[in-house]
Motif scaffolding. Sequence first.
Motif, PDB file in Angstrom:
ATOM      1  N   MET A 230       4.444  -6.710  76.135  1.00  0.00           N
ATOM      2  CA  MET A 230       4.402  -5.253  76.076  1.00  0.00           C
ATOM      3  C   MET A 230       3.245  -4.770  76.945  1.00  0.00           C
ATOM      4  N   GLN A 231       3.153  -3.475  77.133  1.00  0.00           N
ATOM      5  CA  GLN A 231       2.110  -2.940  77.980  1.00  0.00           C
ATOM      6  C   GLN A 231       1.720  -1.540  77.514  1.00  0.00           C
ATOM      7  N   ALA A 232       0.524  -1.118  77.905  1.00  0.00           N
ATOM      8  CA  ALA A 232       0.024   0.192  77.496  1.00  0.00           C
ATOM      9  C   ALA A 232      -0.968   0.684  78.532  1.00  0.00           C
ATOM     10  N   THR A 233      -1.379   1.931  78.380  1.00  0.00           N
ATOM     11  CA  THR A 233      -2.384   2.507  79.258  1.00  0.00           C
ATOM     12  C   THR A 233      -3.063   3.644  78.511  1.00  0.00           C
ATOM     13  N   TYR A 234      -3.730   4.503  79.240  1.00  0.00           N
ATOM     14  CA  TYR A 234      -4.464   5.633  78.675  1.00  0.00           C
ATOM     15  C   TYR A 234      -4.031   6.905  79.405  1.00  0.00           C
ATOM     16  N   VAL A 235      -3.960   8.024  78.682  1.00  0.00           N
ATOM     17  CA  VAL A 235      -3.559   9.289  79.287  1.00  0.00           C
ATOM     18  C   VAL A 235      -4.395  10.425  78.691  1.00  0.00           C
ATOM     19  N   LEU A 236      -4.150  11.622  79.176  1.00  0.00           N
ATOM     20  CA  LEU A 236      -4.780  12.833  78.655  1.00  0.00           C
ATOM     21  C   LEU A 236      -3.813  13.557  77.725  1.00  0.00           C
ATOM     22  N   ALA A 237      -4.293  13.941  76.562  1.00  0.00           N
ATOM     23  CA  ALA A 237      -3.533  14.807  75.651  1.00  0.00           C
ATOM     24  C   ALA A 237      -4.097  16.216  75.776  1.00  0.00           C
ATOM     25  N   VAL A 238      -3.219  17.203  75.906  1.00  0.00           N
ATOM     26  CA  VAL A 238      -3.641  18.586  76.149  1.00  0.00           C
ATOM     27  C   VAL A 238      -2.885  19.531  75.232  1.00  0.00           C
ATOM     28  N   HIS A 239      -3.616  20.301  74.427  1.00  0.00           N
ATOM     29  CA  HIS A 239      -2.989  21.387  73.690  1.00  0.00           C
ATOM     30  C   HIS A 239      -2.763  22.533  74.666  1.00  0.00           C
ATOM     31  N   LYS A 240      -1.600  23.149  74.587  1.00  0.00           N
ATOM     32  CA  LYS A 240      -1.227  24.150  75.586  1.00  0.00           C
ATOM     33  C   LYS A 240      -2.160  25.367  75.591  1.00  0.00           C
ATOM     34  N   LYS A 241      -2.892  25.569  74.524  1.00  0.00           N
ATOM     35  CA  LYS A 241      -3.862  26.670  74.513  1.00  0.00           C
ATOM     36  C   LYS A 241      -4.870  26.518  75.649  1.00  0.00           C
ATOM     37  N   ALA A 242      -5.186  25.257  75.998  1.00  0.00           N
ATOM     38  CA  ALA A 242      -6.164  25.024  77.061  1.00  0.00           C
ATOM     39  C   ALA A 242      -5.661  25.461  78.428  1.00  0.00           C
ATOM     40  N   LEU A 243      -4.349  25.640  78.553  1.00  0.00           N
ATOM     41  CA  LEU A 243      -3.793  26.024  79.845  1.00  0.00           C
ATOM     42  C   LEU A 243      -4.191  27.438  80.240  1.00  0.00           C
ATOM     43  N   GLU A 244      -4.593  28.278  79.282  1.00  0.00           N
ATOM     44  CA  GLU A 244      -4.959  29.645  79.622  1.00  0.00           C
ATOM     45  C   GLU A 244      -6.211  29.688  80.489  1.00  0.00           C
ATOM     46  N   TRP A 245      -6.972  28.589  80.507  1.00  0.00           N
ATOM     47  CA  TRP A 245      -8.191  28.537  81.317  1.00  0.00           C
ATOM     48  C   TRP A 245      -8.009  27.705  82.583  1.00  0.00           C
ATOM     49  N   LEU A 246      -6.780  27.289  82.868  1.00  0.00           N
ATOM     50  CA  LEU A 246      -6.521  26.467  84.048  1.00  0.00           C
ATOM     51  C   LEU A 246      -6.762  27.288  85.313  1.00  0.00           C
ATOM     52  N   PRO A 247      -7.632  26.810  86.216  1.00  0.00           N
ATOM     53  CA  PRO A 247      -7.907  27.570  87.445  1.00  0.00           C
ATOM     54  C   PRO A 247      -6.654  27.785  88.280  1.00  0.00           C
ATOM     55  N   SER A 248      -6.610  28.857  88.991  1.00  0.00           N
ATOM     56  CA  SER A 248      -5.472  29.190  89.834  1.00  0.00           C
ATOM     57  C   SER A 248      -5.250  28.103  90.887  1.00  0.00           C
ATOM     58  N   GLY A 249      -4.003  27.719  91.064  1.00  0.00           N
ATOM     59  CA  GLY A 249      -3.641  26.749  92.086  1.00  0.00           C
ATOM     60  C   GLY A 249      -3.700  25.304  91.658  1.00  0.00           C
ATOM     61  N   VAL A 250      -4.202  25.034  90.455  1.00  0.00           N
ATOM     62  CA  VAL A 250      -4.293  23.652  89.969  1.00  0.00           C
ATOM     63  C   VAL A 250      -2.980  23.262  89.304  1.00  0.00           C
ATOM     64  N   VAL A 251      -2.391  22.158  89.761  1.00  0.00           N
ATOM     65  CA  VAL A 251      -1.161  21.630  89.169  1.00  0.00           C
ATOM     66  C   VAL A 251      -1.552  20.497  88.234  1.00  0.00           C
TER      67      VAL A 251
END
Length: 446
Positions: free
Chosen positions: A154-175
């Motif tokens: 089997m295999q695994a890795t690490y990722v980012l978990a993001v609550h969508k509330k944090a998206l309101e502060w996402l800078p313009s143009g950042v994907v």
Amino acid sequence: MTNRINDDLRISRRGLLGLGLGVAAVPALTACGGVSTSGADGGEGSVSFLSTQFTQVEERQRFEKILGDRVTAAKVAFNPVDASTFGTTVKSQLDAGKVQLSLLGGVHGDLAPHADRLMDLDDLLGSLGDRGFTSDLTDLAKLSGSTTKYVPWMQATYVLAVHKKALEWLPSGVVTPQMTYDQFLSWMTAARQGNGNKPVFGIPAGPKGLYHRFFQGFLLPSFTGGQVTTFRSPDAVTAWQYMKELWAQTAPASTNYDSMQEPLQRGEVLVAWDHVARLRDAPGDKPGDWLMLPAPSGPKGLGYMLVVAGLAIPNGAPEAAKAKEVVKALTTGDVQVDVLRQNAFFPVTNAQLPTDLPAAVGLEAAAVKRQQETAGAIVSLPPVGVGARDAEVGQVFKNVFKEVCLDGKPVQGVLDSQAGQLNAILDELKVACWRPDPAGSPCRVA
């Protein structure tokens, strides 16, 4: 013994963390009759299975149920232990010629120091042609030799978990799926400012947290292209200066967090990095409120750590034939998906992922797929060949974090000092470097 991953081994991102999406499923495994998995002693004729995986109580219980439901060829006594106990147990039994173990499960680095103590499994691997193991994984499974020493599990890795509330502060143009580290820092800075000066980002920097894997497998490879050889390079100084800035936008309580899913559930942070198995419960019963994202990219590319686990049979195993049947069962499509559903470790086979995965696991599947398909991704492995001293190696990276980010000491001086500590360990071990560093031996900080 020397444990090296050949320098000319080309590890493709798609091959190493292929999720089997859209691939025809392997033949289904019939789910019949339960099997006793009575821990330390499964009785006469049972397969004694020693593993460094699923040591947490809940993970162990879920995996033991999978063994009971799916493995019909033998009774299995499943014994999960820490890496140090695993290494000393394997060494002592085999070196004394009194082998009681019949099956071993561990990550690549757990198995590598015991290559000479493991059976050749070319015949077993050859019988599993329908599993669709990639050549990259099967090359790794040779532990730098000419024959197969373990079967990918089997295999695994690490990722980012993001609550969508944090998206309101996402800078313009950042994907979000394609962020750079600079863009991520800008986002977390804006989020803190917009959240009443309270940071929304967290990392598992508690006593049992895996934050050293972030430095080893993500930050340093992304900024320096290496993990060990570039440890105190000018690029490493830049990486740690960045980390100091990011820490200023990180929840101070992170030093108490061993796992990020609970702080995310409690709303103490809105964005967190952690192992996929330690994020699976974060979305709770509101998966629509969450995203799982790949790690950001740095100047050298998107560095990420891949955790590959394998199944090996020790020389002289008393139930080797039955152990091979257990390996066959654990690599079938149904069992691979069961482990993904229950413990969030991803398949190493061509098993087709169902559409009814637990919501959080489905989110993770999309994130790891994006991560491994990113152009310029840099695959890193956990330390290989260091055995029971992995904690000491990891502590060096933790020390740098403490001295730079918490104590505010000058970066270059800290790196020079800790490089001496790391080289002292590596000089004793005399092991080859592991990905993404060149496989020269012995491995040292330049």
